[in-house]
Design a protein around this motif. Sequence first.
Motif, PDB file in Angstrom:
ATOM      1  N   ILE A 141       3.570  -9.343 -10.760  1.00 52.78           N
ATOM      2  CA  ILE A 141       2.268  -8.598 -10.069  1.00 52.78           C
ATOM      3  C   ILE A 141       2.951  -7.048  -9.455  1.00 52.78           C
ATOM      4  O   ILE A 141       3.341  -7.286  -8.453  1.00 52.78           O
ATOM      5  CB  ILE A 141       1.245  -9.008  -9.035  1.00 52.78           C
ATOM      6  CG1 ILE A 141       0.850 -10.489  -9.919  1.00 52.78           C
ATOM      7  CG2 ILE A 141       0.313  -8.510  -8.655  1.00 52.78           C
ATOM      8  CD1 ILE A 141       0.256 -10.256 -10.957  1.00 52.78           C
ATOM      9  N   TYR A 142       3.058  -5.986 -10.434  1.00 52.27           N
ATOM     10  CA  TYR A 142       3.840  -5.089  -9.793  1.00 52.27           C
ATOM     11  C   TYR A 142       2.932  -3.957  -9.118  1.00 52.27           C
ATOM     12  O   TYR A 142       1.929  -3.705  -9.548  1.00 52.27           O
ATOM     13  CB  TYR A 142       4.751  -4.573 -10.929  1.00 52.27           C
ATOM     14  CG  TYR A 142       3.743  -3.958 -12.200  1.00 52.27           C
ATOM     15  CD1 TYR A 142       3.581  -4.918 -13.161  1.00 52.27           C
ATOM     16  CD2 TYR A 142       3.531  -2.660 -12.224  1.00 52.27           C
ATOM     17  CE1 TYR A 142       2.799  -4.559 -14.245  1.00 52.27           C
ATOM     18  CE2 TYR A 142       2.724  -2.307 -13.396  1.00 52.27           C
ATOM     19  CZ  TYR A 142       2.458  -3.163 -14.378  1.00 52.27           C
ATOM     20  OH  TYR A 142       1.638  -2.734 -15.320  1.00 52.27           O
ATOM     21  N   HIS A 143       3.810  -3.054  -8.274  1.00 47.24           N
ATOM     22  CA  HIS A 143       2.814  -1.924  -7.785  1.00 47.24           C
ATOM     23  C   HIS A 143       3.769  -0.706  -7.997  1.00 47.24           C
ATOM     24  O   HIS A 143       5.028  -0.700  -8.274  1.00 47.24           O
ATOM     25  CB  HIS A 143       2.645  -2.249  -6.388  1.00 47.24           C
ATOM     26  CG  HIS A 143       4.079  -2.606  -5.663  1.00 47.24           C
ATOM     27  ND1 HIS A 143       4.310  -3.797  -5.116  1.00 47.24           N
ATOM     28  CD2 HIS A 143       4.959  -1.625  -5.397  1.00 47.24           C
ATOM     29  CE1 HIS A 143       5.521  -3.648  -4.374  1.00 47.24           C
ATOM     30  NE2 HIS A 143       6.058  -2.374  -4.627  1.00 47.24           N
ATOM     31  N   GLY A 144       3.173   0.275  -8.029  1.00 42.62           N
ATOM     32  CA  GLY A 144       3.840   1.822  -8.057  1.00 42.62           C
ATOM     33  C   GLY A 144       4.353   2.153  -6.751  1.00 42.62           C
ATOM     34  O   GLY A 144       4.535   1.290  -5.886  1.00 42.62           O
ATOM     35  N   LEU A 145       5.003   3.426  -6.796  1.00 45.62           N
ATOM     36  CA  LEU A 145       5.581   4.207  -5.473  1.00 45.62           C
ATOM     37  C   LEU A 145       4.548   4.765  -4.681  1.00 45.62           C
ATOM     38  O   LEU A 145       3.436   4.928  -4.980  1.00 45.62           O
ATOM     39  CB  LEU A 145       6.593   5.140  -6.137  1.00 45.62           C
ATOM     40  CG  LEU A 145       7.631   4.545  -7.107  1.00 45.62           C
ATOM     41  CD1 LEU A 145       8.309   5.840  -7.566  1.00 45.62           C
ATOM     42  CD2 LEU A 145       8.806   3.751  -6.564  1.00 45.62           C
ATOM     43  N   TYR A 146       5.134   4.871  -3.603  1.00 49.02           N
ATOM     44  CA  TYR A 146       4.504   5.831  -2.585  1.00 49.02           C
ATOM     45  C   TYR A 146       5.186   7.250  -2.984  1.00 49.02           C
ATOM     46  O   TYR A 146       6.471   7.258  -2.906  1.00 49.02           O
ATOM     47  CB  TYR A 146       4.918   5.518  -1.441  1.00 49.02           C
ATOM     48  CG  TYR A 146       3.711   4.773  -0.598  1.00 49.02           C
ATOM     49  CD1 TYR A 146       2.380   5.160  -0.275  1.00 49.02           C
ATOM     50  CD2 TYR A 146       4.006   3.513  -0.154  1.00 49.02           C
ATOM     51  CE1 TYR A 146       1.726   4.537   0.188  1.00 49.02           C
ATOM     52  CE2 TYR A 146       3.076   2.716   0.542  1.00 49.02           C
ATOM     53  CZ  TYR A 146       1.766   3.219   0.717  1.00 49.02           C
ATOM     54  OH  TYR A 146       0.827   2.350   1.218  1.00 49.02           O
ATOM     55  N   LEU A 147       4.318   8.175  -2.875  1.00 52.46           N
ATOM     56  CA  LEU A 147       5.075   9.479  -3.189  1.00 52.46           C
ATOM     57  C   LEU A 147       4.506  10.254  -1.726  1.00 52.46           C
ATOM     58  O   LEU A 147       3.535  10.086  -1.203  1.00 52.46           O
ATOM     59  CB  LEU A 147       4.397  10.369  -4.227  1.00 52.46           C
ATOM     60  CG  LEU A 147       4.493   9.410  -5.726  1.00 52.46           C
ATOM     61  CD1 LEU A 147       3.640  10.293  -7.003  1.00 52.46           C
ATOM     62  CD2 LEU A 147       5.891   9.274  -6.054  1.00 52.46           C
ATOM     63  N   ASP A 148       5.210  11.474  -1.730  1.00 52.86           N
ATOM     64  CA  ASP A 148       4.917  12.179  -0.545  1.00 52.86           C
ATOM     65  C   ASP A 148       3.979  13.620  -1.168  1.00 52.86           C
ATOM     66  O   ASP A 148       3.636  13.260  -2.341  1.00 52.86           O
ATOM     67  CB  ASP A 148       6.151  12.866   0.212  1.00 52.86           C
ATOM     68  CG  ASP A 148       6.864  13.860  -0.673  1.00 52.86           C
ATOM     69  OD1 ASP A 148       6.207  14.211  -2.057  1.00 52.86           O
ATOM     70  OD2 ASP A 148       8.153  14.270  -0.437  1.00 52.86           O
ATOM     71  N   GLN A 149       3.497  14.449  -0.425  1.00 54.76           N
ATOM     72  CA  GLN A 149       2.425  15.279  -0.886  1.00 54.76           C
ATOM     73  C   GLN A 149       2.988  16.228  -2.059  1.00 54.76           C
ATOM     74  O   GLN A 149       2.248  16.864  -2.776  1.00 54.76           O
ATOM     75  CB  GLN A 149       1.805  16.293   0.307  1.00 54.76           C
ATOM     76  CG  GLN A 149       2.065  15.325   1.623  1.00 54.76           C
ATOM     77  CD  GLN A 149       0.758  15.077   2.289  1.00 54.76           C
ATOM     78  OE1 GLN A 149      -0.261  15.111   1.516  1.00 54.76           O
ATOM     79  NE2 GLN A 149       1.034  14.789   3.506  1.00 54.76           N
TER      80      GLN A 149
ATOM     81  N   ASP B 149       0.980   5.077  -8.653  1.00 53.17           N
ATOM     82  CA  ASP B 149       1.463   5.621  -7.431  1.00 53.17           C
ATOM     83  C   ASP B 149       0.581   6.014  -6.592  1.00 53.17           C
ATOM     84  O   ASP B 149      -0.437   6.471  -6.934  1.00 53.17           O
ATOM     85  CB  ASP B 149       2.599   6.710  -8.006  1.00 53.17           C
ATOM     86  CG  ASP B 149       3.807   6.331  -8.891  1.00 53.17           C
ATOM     87  OD1 ASP B 149       3.982   5.037  -8.876  1.00 53.17           O
ATOM     88  OD2 ASP B 149       4.330   7.099  -9.659  1.00 53.17           O
ATOM     89  N   ILE B 150       1.155   6.140  -5.042  1.00 58.62           N
ATOM     90  CA  ILE B 150       0.157   6.540  -4.151  1.00 58.62           C
ATOM     91  C   ILE B 150       0.694   7.734  -3.572  1.00 58.62           C
ATOM     92  O   ILE B 150       1.846   7.573  -2.980  1.00 58.62           O
ATOM     93  CB  ILE B 150      -0.240   5.226  -3.257  1.00 58.62           C
ATOM     94  CG1 ILE B 150      -0.691   4.235  -3.687  1.00 58.62           C
ATOM     95  CG2 ILE B 150      -1.231   5.823  -2.226  1.00 58.62           C
ATOM     96  CD1 ILE B 150      -0.811   3.193  -2.803  1.00 58.62           C
ATOM     97  N   ILE B 151      -0.028   8.684  -3.142  1.00 59.58           N
ATOM     98  CA  ILE B 151       0.382   9.638  -2.367  1.00 59.58           C
ATOM     99  C   ILE B 151       0.081   9.369  -0.948  1.00 59.58           C
ATOM    100  O   ILE B 151      -1.092   9.140  -0.490  1.00 59.58           O
ATOM    101  CB  ILE B 151      -0.357  10.904  -2.583  1.00 59.58           C
ATOM    102  CG1 ILE B 151       0.310  11.353  -4.087  1.00 59.58           C
ATOM    103  CG2 ILE B 151       0.037  12.271  -1.575  1.00 59.58           C
ATOM    104  CD1 ILE B 151      -0.549  12.834  -4.594  1.00 59.58           C
ATOM    105  N   LEU B 152       1.062   9.248  -0.176  1.00 61.66           N
ATOM    106  CA  LEU B 152       0.896   8.618   1.426  1.00 61.66           C
ATOM    107  C   LEU B 152       0.602   9.896   2.444  1.00 61.66           C
ATOM    108  O   LEU B 152       1.117  10.933   2.313  1.00 61.66           O
ATOM    109  CB  LEU B 152       2.205   8.275   2.192  1.00 61.66           C
ATOM    110  CG  LEU B 152       2.189   7.922   3.555  1.00 61.66           C
ATOM    111  CD1 LEU B 152       1.604   6.417   3.555  1.00 61.66           C
ATOM    112  CD2 LEU B 152       3.386   7.943   4.139  1.00 61.66           C
TER     113      LEU B 152
END
Length: 550
Positions: A344-352, A416-419
């Motif tokens: 069950i994989y997840h993407g990365l956190y990205l900066d702005q 991916d998610i932008i933190l």
Amino acid sequence: MDIFVDKISEFISQTINLDKNEVSKLIEVPPESKFGDYSFPCFTLSSKLKKNPLDISQEIKNKINPILFEKIDLKGPYVNFFLDKDFVAKTVINKGKTIVVDMSSPNIAKPFGIGHLRSTIIGNSLRHCFTSQGYKVIRINHLGDWGTQFGKLIIAFKKWGNTNALKKDPIKYMYKLYIKYHQYAEKHTEIDSEARLWFKKLEDGDKQAISIWKNFKELSLNDFQKIYDLLGVEFESYSGEAFYNNKMGIIIKGLKVKNLLIKSEGATIVDLSNFNLPPALIQKSDEATLYITRDLAAAIYRYDKYKFDKMIYEVGAEQKLHFQQLFKVLELMGCQWFKDCFHIYHGLYLDQDKKKLATRKGKTIFMEDILEESINKAKKIINKKNPNLKNKDLVAKDIGVGAIIFGDLSNDRTNDIILNINKFLSFDGETGPYIQYTHARACSILRKYKSNFDFNIKTSLLKEDLEKSLLLLISKYSQVIEKTINSFKPNILARYLLDLSQLFNEYYHKFKIIQDDKELEKSRIAIVYSIIIVLSDGLSLLGINSPKEM
Ligand code: ARG
């Protein structure tokens, strides 16, 4: 689709050679239970199959696998199915099903990474959702506490280490040592073989090596515990890679017996080229084991111990290949249950700027700092909005942590998610605090309702379209949880809670709840009450607290 319709149509489609989807469209629920739980009409098929409907129904009855049915009756052209009670109970209640969740799994002596945070948050939420459906869930923190890097760290510590500095800020200090080692190794390449030697010593149980390693491990776990406390996460097991060190022999033997091992440039591998996968590296030339060797041992050990129905690994997408190799080798070893293992994989956190967060300006980001920052910002917001609030610190923690958790879980985990902490914290965006605020608002309405509440209400007074929509949405809750666990995607639940909150806020702004018409007031309070229950339960399944006031 209804799970029983699904099963029955599968059986019927096998017996009469008709597409499962076509079959499922024909299945009906009889008007009375004495005609069965489900029934299947055969007359519409007779022209298609060029057979008498009564022959078709007889054929179905004769050929169908009887195991899931108490009885099968023929009534004219209808086949009536009576489901087996135990089968129904097992399917609906999931009782006794065990699911292993491999989650969090940070690496000792290294900072708790962003991927580990995602894994902890997503794994924890899935755990709550599965538990709520009757599963027994085993959370395993598969610590990265073994491997050649510990040889490197032991040397670095022996060369440059300072016990006091280590105690003061363990993770940062160990991480520094690790970086120093690599800088040094660039010019002094001979140190690498020394490091390998020390790891070998560790594997062989050398006293000095073990004692340094143990210290690293304890200090790291202490630090990680702070994050787990903030998130409210616990584990049934902390057996990580080191735990399997003395269980390698059996794995190597098992692979040998199945003739899977070959030598390649001194190393021992399993060739997976037939499956379009790179070889699985089982042992290095000095017989040191690798990540995948330990994962093989872990999987087999866990199956023996827990007899799981499913095992999920909540680990970043960058390890897709690793898990494909792992599952393939398990299959080749004859472990039929490899089919029940899922990455069950997840993407990365990205900066702005959409860059990978961890590498921003070459600086490491510490997860504890992110959580603390969010809590501090939540505190500032409370001080502005509601300075007299009781238990401010506790509420700030619930909001700050909830914001990060929801910021993660509201996205499809594969993306991916932008933190963006400020955005995650916004009280009127699609955020955790927005839902928490909606819940607190509902609680405050309930406090204003002066009488004792019971559900003895006049339902006929709930005449507004919005009321109907709200009630319909509330009724979808259990289906939403089911969808969430079937796809292992908490964002389905997160989205639902947002929709419910938005609809409730619209209702709250359009209609008076507390009012002079006491009958109507009570009926509307029933909606408020239901909203409180669903929102707080839903948030808790995501791992988020819901303060009653904020
Ligand atoms: N410690 C690993 C890492 O940080 C994750 C381990 C995931 N679990 C597993 N059974 N391989 O990359």
